[in-house]
Design a protein around this motif. Structure first.
Motif, PDB file in Angstrom:
ATOM      1  N   TYR A 133       0.790  -1.235   0.000  1.00  0.00           N
ATOM      2  CA  TYR A 133       0.000   0.000   0.000  1.00  0.00           C
ATOM      3  C   TYR A 133       0.820   1.281   0.000  1.00  0.00           C
ATOM      4  CZ  TYR A 133       1.062   1.406   4.803  1.00  0.00           C
ATOM      5  OH  TYR A 133       1.695   1.860   5.928  1.00  0.00           O
ATOM      6  N   ASP A 134       2.121   1.203  -0.160  1.00  0.00           N
ATOM      7  CA  ASP A 134       2.974   2.381   0.018  1.00  0.00           C
ATOM      8  C   ASP A 134       4.195   2.169  -0.861  1.00  0.00           C
ATOM      9  OD1 ASP A 134       3.515   4.650   2.409  1.00  0.00           O
ATOM     10  OD2 ASP A 134       5.355   3.788   1.598  1.00  0.00           O
ATOM     11  N   ASN A 135       4.664   3.241  -1.470  1.00  0.00           N
ATOM     12  CA  ASN A 135       5.831   3.140  -2.341  1.00  0.00           C
ATOM     13  C   ASN A 135       7.087   3.440  -1.515  1.00  0.00           C
ATOM     14  OD1 ASN A 135       7.903   3.574  -4.156  1.00  0.00           O
ATOM     15  ND2 ASN A 135       6.501   4.264  -5.752  1.00  0.00           N
ATOM     16  N   PRO A 136       7.866   2.411  -1.156  1.00  0.00           N
ATOM     17  CA  PRO A 136       9.005   2.631  -0.251  1.00  0.00           C
ATOM     18  C   PRO A 136      10.036   3.594  -0.821  1.00  0.00           C
ATOM     19  CG  PRO A 136       8.607   0.274  -0.584  1.00  0.00           C
ATOM     20  CD  PRO A 136       7.732   1.003  -1.547  1.00  0.00           C
ATOM     21  N   LEU A 137      10.175   3.644  -2.133  1.00  0.00           N
ATOM     22  CA  LEU A 137      11.176   4.538  -2.712  1.00  0.00           C
ATOM     23  C   LEU A 137      10.776   6.002  -2.515  1.00  0.00           C
ATOM     24  CD1 LEU A 137      12.100   2.614  -5.973  1.00  0.00           C
ATOM     25  CD2 LEU A 137      13.390   2.785  -3.834  1.00  0.00           C
ATOM     26  N   LEU A 138       9.493   6.288  -2.659  1.00  0.00           N
ATOM     27  CA  LEU A 138       9.033   7.661  -2.437  1.00  0.00           C
ATOM     28  C   LEU A 138       9.171   8.047  -0.964  1.00  0.00           C
ATOM     29  CD1 LEU A 138       5.819   7.908  -4.662  1.00  0.00           C
ATOM     30  CD2 LEU A 138       8.031   9.005  -5.035  1.00  0.00           C
ATOM     31  N   THR A 139       8.873   7.092  -0.078  1.00  0.00           N
ATOM     32  CA  THR A 139       9.018   7.357   1.352  1.00  0.00           C
ATOM     33  C   THR A 139      10.479   7.648   1.675  1.00  0.00           C
ATOM     34  OG1 THR A 139       7.137   5.965   1.860  1.00  0.00           O
ATOM     35  CG2 THR A 139       8.663   6.390   3.662  1.00  0.00           C
ATOM     36  N   PHE A 140      11.362   6.838   1.100  1.00  0.00           N
ATOM     37  CA  PHE A 140      12.795   7.056   1.326  1.00  0.00           C
ATOM     38  C   PHE A 140      13.227   8.413   0.772  1.00  0.00           C
ATOM     39  CE2 PHE A 140      17.212   6.719  -0.148  1.00  0.00           C
ATOM     40  CZ  PHE A 140      17.818   6.580   1.089  1.00  0.00           C
ATOM     41  N   ASP A 141      12.692   8.770  -0.383  1.00  0.00           N
ATOM     42  CA  ASP A 141      13.015  10.059  -0.997  1.00  0.00           C
ATOM     43  C   ASP A 141      12.661  11.204  -0.039  1.00  0.00           C
ATOM     44  OD1 ASP A 141      13.745  11.678  -3.350  1.00  0.00           O
ATOM     45  OD2 ASP A 141      11.645  12.303  -3.264  1.00  0.00           O
ATOM     46  N   ARG A 142      11.475  11.102   0.575  1.00  0.00           N
ATOM     47  CA  ARG A 142      11.059  12.137   1.516  1.00  0.00           C
ATOM     48  C   ARG A 142      11.990  12.191   2.732  1.00  0.00           C
ATOM     49  NH1 ARG A 142       8.366  11.057   6.347  1.00  0.00           N
ATOM     50  NH2 ARG A 142       7.087   9.523   5.278  1.00  0.00           N
ATOM     51  N   ILE A 143      12.276  11.023   3.291  1.00  0.00           N
ATOM     52  CA  ILE A 143      13.098  10.997   4.509  1.00  0.00           C
ATOM     53  C   ILE A 143      14.515  11.493   4.205  1.00  0.00           C
ATOM     54  CG2 ILE A 143      14.129   9.452   6.241  1.00  0.00           C
ATOM     55  CD1 ILE A 143      11.520   7.772   5.974  1.00  0.00           C
ATOM     56  N   PRO A 177       5.572 -13.739  -5.248  1.00  0.00           N
ATOM     57  CA  PRO A 177       4.505 -13.469  -6.202  1.00  0.00           C
ATOM     58  C   PRO A 177       4.829 -12.260  -7.071  1.00  0.00           C
ATOM     59  CG  PRO A 177       3.987 -12.449  -4.129  1.00  0.00           C
ATOM     60  CD  PRO A 177       5.345 -13.055  -3.971  1.00  0.00           C
ATOM     61  N   ARG A 178       3.908 -11.961  -7.976  1.00  0.00           N
ATOM     62  CA  ARG A 178       3.989 -10.711  -8.724  1.00  0.00           C
ATOM     63  C   ARG A 178       3.608  -9.595  -7.754  1.00  0.00           C
ATOM     64  NH1 ARG A 178      -0.692  -9.358 -13.099  1.00  0.00           N
ATOM     65  NH2 ARG A 178      -0.010  -7.270 -13.683  1.00  0.00           N
ATOM     66  N   LEU A 179       4.567  -8.735  -7.406  1.00  0.00           N
ATOM     67  CA  LEU A 179       4.314  -7.714  -6.383  1.00  0.00           C
ATOM     68  C   LEU A 179       4.146  -6.346  -7.033  1.00  0.00           C
ATOM     69  CD1 LEU A 179       4.134  -6.958  -3.349  1.00  0.00           C
ATOM     70  CD2 LEU A 179       6.569  -6.429  -3.469  1.00  0.00           C
ATOM     71  N   LEU A 180       3.046  -5.705  -6.683  1.00  0.00           N
ATOM     72  CA  LEU A 180       2.798  -4.347  -7.154  1.00  0.00           C
ATOM     73  C   LEU A 180       2.813  -3.413  -5.945  1.00  0.00           C
ATOM     74  CD1 LEU A 180      -0.287  -5.252  -9.386  1.00  0.00           C
ATOM     75  CD2 LEU A 180       2.063  -4.910 -10.169  1.00  0.00           C
ATOM     76  N   VAL A 181       3.011  -2.125  -6.187  1.00  0.00           N
ATOM     77  CA  VAL A 181       2.854  -1.151  -5.113  1.00  0.00           C
ATOM     78  C   VAL A 181       1.898  -0.060  -5.583  1.00  0.00           C
ATOM     79  CG1 VAL A 181       5.114  -1.505  -4.049  1.00  0.00           C
ATOM     80  CG2 VAL A 181       4.843   0.257  -5.798  1.00  0.00           C
ATOM     81  N   THR A 182       1.131   0.476  -4.634  1.00  0.00           N
ATOM     82  CA  THR A 182       0.343   1.677  -4.922  1.00  0.00           C
ATOM     83  C   THR A 182       0.951   2.826  -4.140  1.00  0.00           C
ATOM     84  OG1 THR A 182      -1.123   1.288  -3.046  1.00  0.00           O
ATOM     85  CG2 THR A 182      -1.855   0.445  -5.173  1.00  0.00           C
ATOM     86  N   ASP A 183       0.669   4.031  -4.583  1.00  0.00           N
ATOM     87  CA  ASP A 183       1.038   5.181  -3.757  1.00  0.00           C
ATOM     88  C   ASP A 183       0.138   5.186  -2.524  1.00  0.00           C
ATOM     89  OD1 ASP A 183       2.885   5.811  -5.594  1.00  0.00           O
ATOM     90  OD2 ASP A 183       1.860   7.562  -6.417  1.00  0.00           O
ATOM     91  N   HIS A 184       0.695   5.679  -1.415  1.00  0.00           N
ATOM     92  CA  HIS A 184       0.015   5.622  -0.119  1.00  0.00           C
ATOM     93  C   HIS A 184      -1.365   6.302  -0.155  1.00  0.00           C
ATOM     94  CE1 HIS A 184       0.485   5.482   4.401  1.00  0.00           C
ATOM     95  NE2 HIS A 184      -0.487   6.359   4.291  1.00  0.00           N
ATOM     96  N   HIS A 185      -1.405   7.505  -0.687  1.00  0.00           N
ATOM     97  CA  HIS A 185      -2.691   8.218  -0.683  1.00  0.00           C
ATOM     98  C   HIS A 185      -3.647   7.685  -1.740  1.00  0.00           C
ATOM     99  CE1 HIS A 185      -2.662  11.510   2.375  1.00  0.00           C
ATOM    100  NE2 HIS A 185      -1.459  10.979   2.502  1.00  0.00           N
TER     101      HIS A 185
END
Ligand SMILES: [Fe+2]
Length: 610
Positions: free
Chosen positions: A68-78, A119-127
């Motif tokens: 449910y969250d894009n870890p790369l974007l979260t890391f970018d923010r931090i 599995p085939r893993l997808l991510v969505t943006d958090h919001h």
């Protein structure tokens, strides 16, 4: 293709899993209910296993797994935040690197450990996950979307439009400017825990007056007419450390934070009233803006701030909306469901579940495990617990209602467990709202929590308007409405006098005092027979016996404990408290007939106070 999509939220707080098949929600549950650790942030292995078992499917049948969250974007923010705060944010940065390159990079490994293969893993943006969690299950083909939380990746607030299968998020407010973090800063300053104490702050607000509201508006936050806002970050500690507030904030409000568990004073009551008012003003502006921007008469909301049911009640009463739907699992647990729905509807093009009756597709949020008669019987046999089976549903409801009318407090486990933070009549503690002493008895002897906290009423949907100034349904206990003026009793002691809340609390305020807050408001749940027949039958029987269609409904747990899941959890909680009667599906257990639990004297150390 099976159409099965598994959604996962994890690693921050309130981990959860949800399973959707071709747009139909099959199951959803928070990990805390299985692990028995409140707000459990760990990978939701138990919740995932439950979802697969509920649907009788193997992991190989999943078409997609979504985080449910894009870890790369979260890391970018931090990372960018740490650079901008350097050298002060170093500690946060190092921790974030560990999190991203350690835990987050292991998402696939964690999933593989549960499912047996990657599995085939997808991510969505958090919001987007929040937006999907409220738009897709809503009864609207088209709606304005508002998501407001602490922070998810960069966004703290997103505004958009849902049409059919499509969601477009058009505007956002970005970290560090966050309404959720502002509210949490006051939560921490008033001595409550962030991510769980926000509810207490909201419950405290009616005891106070908003004497600090101008100070907040003039100093901490600049709010524009469209509801967008900018915080003066020099007052907050969350950018470069672990504290929500800093010395400048403390100086602004004339002293250090309140210590947890110390007495609550008028200052905290007034601070709570002030930040609550400012939050409501911002929410109303954001709602006006997003509905004007989209031209929509319907609104859907999610994100942790959407759990602020006092603000939601004002949105309902003051925004002139035709339709309002709020995701009951509005916090990050609901992100698991949103992520799964997003992939199902937007990528796999599953049709929406829009009926003609303008109902949402959440099935009352009863999306967790149920325990049938055989499982309950097997447990009671193992436990050697004396019990009375009543097969006839009407007879059973009548017996439970009679106990409530006699002043007994009843633990009730029936049907599928609720998804989200509220108990809605599947895992609930019930009481008689007409008694003046019910609130303090249930707070102190049963929930072991702060005495000022209000309880919520469950009401027969068809009788809601005769007790509350409320039009329409409120099935998820997400809206606060006033108790009708003709039921109110004038209080002799002003709510705004002194520091001691108990004399205020003990005054009768209406003919249903246990669920009438000190400002005559109530956080109501309307109950209909179609969605929740067993709970409706109890309310109906109570109404038949007493003429009152309202009962007290609070979550089945003690302070610090996750809501009970299994009959074992329920029995244990029942035995540890002064509840009088326990209902496990078709069996009734009286406390007076139970032998004491052996070796359970130290149970209070089991849960960390929230
Ligand atoms: Fe969130």
């Amino acid at each position: 293709m099976s159409g099965h999509v598994l959604g996962i939220s994890a690693y921050y707080h309130d981990s959860a899993a949800a399973l959707v098949q071709s747009g139909v929600i099959l199951s959803a549950a928070q990990e805390e209910r299985f692990s028995r650790k409140k707000h459990d942030p760990r990978f939701p292995a138990k919740a995932i296993n439950y979802c697969l078992e509920e649907a009788f499917i193997q992991a190989s049948e999943l078409e997609a797994v979504v985080f449910y969250d894009n870890p790369l974007l979260t890391f970018d923010r931090i990372a960018k935040n740490a650079v901008s705060m350097a050298p002060a944010g170093k500690e946060q940065f190092v921790e974030a690197c560990r999190a991203i390159f350690g835990v987050k990079a292991r998402i696939l490994d964690d999933i593989a450990a549960v499912l047996g293969s990657k599995p085939r893993l997808l991510v969505t943006d958090h919001h987007m996950a929040h937006a999907a969690s409220c738009f897709y299950p809503s009864p609207y083909d088209e709606a304005a979307i508002l998501t407001v939380d602490g922070v998810g990746e960069w966004a703290t607030c997103s505004l958009g439009h849902g049409r059919g299968n499509e969601i477009e998020l058009a505007q956002e407010i970005r970290y560090p400017h966050s309404l959720g973090l502002l509210y949490s800063a006051f939560t921490a300053y008033c001595g409550f825990k962030v991510n769980s104490g926000e509810y207490k702050l909201m419950g405290l607000a009616p005891y106070g007056q908003p004497t600090y509201a101008d100070r907040i508006r003039d100093t901490l936050i600049d709010v524009r007419p469209d509801g967008s806002f900018c915080l003066d970050t020099s007052y907050f500690g969350y950018l470069d450390g672990h504290m929500m507030t800093n010395d400048r904030f403390h100086a602004l409000f004339d002293g250090p934070p309140r210590q947890a568990e110390s007495p609550i004073s008028r200052k905290q009551m007034d601070l709570a009233a002030s930040i609550q008012l400012v939050t409501e003003e911002i929410m109303l502006k954001l709602v006006a803006h997003v509905t004007a921007m989209t031209g929509s008469r319907n609104l859907v909301m999610a994100g942790g701030v959407a759990l602020n049911c006092v603000a939601n009640g004002r949105v309902r009463r003051e925004s002139g909306l035709e339709g309002l739907f709020i995701q009951p699992a509005a916090g990050d647990a609901g992100g698991a469901l949103g992520a799964a729905l997003h992939v199902s509807h937007q990528l796999l093009h599953a049709p929406r579940q829009l009926g003609t009756r303008r109902r949402d597709s959440l099935s009352g949020s009863y999306l967790g495990p149920a325990f049938g008669s055989h499982e309950v019987a097997a447990f009671l046999d193992r436990q050697e617990a004396p019990h009375h089976r009543i097969d006839d549903a009407a007879e059973r409801a009548s017996a439970i209602a009679a106990a409530l009318a006699d002043g007994k407090v009843v633990g009730f486990l029936g049907g599928r467990m609720e998804f989200g933070p509220r108990a809605l009549g599947s895992r609930s503690i019930l009481g008689d709202p007409r008694r003046a002493d019910t609130q303090s008895t249930m707070n102190i002897k049963i929930k072991f929590r702060e005495s000022f906290r209000p309880f919520a009423p469950a009401v027969l949907a068809e009788h809601a308007a005769s007790y509350f100034d409320h039009v329409g349904d409120s099935p998820y206990m997400l809206l606060v409405a006033p108790v009708r003026a003709d039921r109110q009793i004038a209080m002799t002691r002003s709510v705004f006098d002194g520091d001691d809340m108990l004399p205020i609390l003990n005054q009768p305020r209406s003919d249903i005092p246990a669920v009438t807050h000190v400002d005559y408001s109530a956080r109501l749940q309307t109950v209909d027979a179609e969605t929740k027949p067993d709970f409706h039958a109890i309310l109906q029987a109570f109404y038949d016996q007493t003429g009152c269609p309202v009962i007290v409904n609070t979550s089945f747990n003690v302070r610090g404990e996750p809501i009970v899941c299994t009959p074992q959890d329920a029995y244990r909680c029942f035995m540890r408290t002064e509840m009088d009667l326990l209902v496990l599906e078709d069996c009734l257990l009286w406390k007076s007939e139970q032998p004491p639990l052996e070796g359970d004297q130290d149970w209070r150390t089991e849960y960390e106070l929230d």
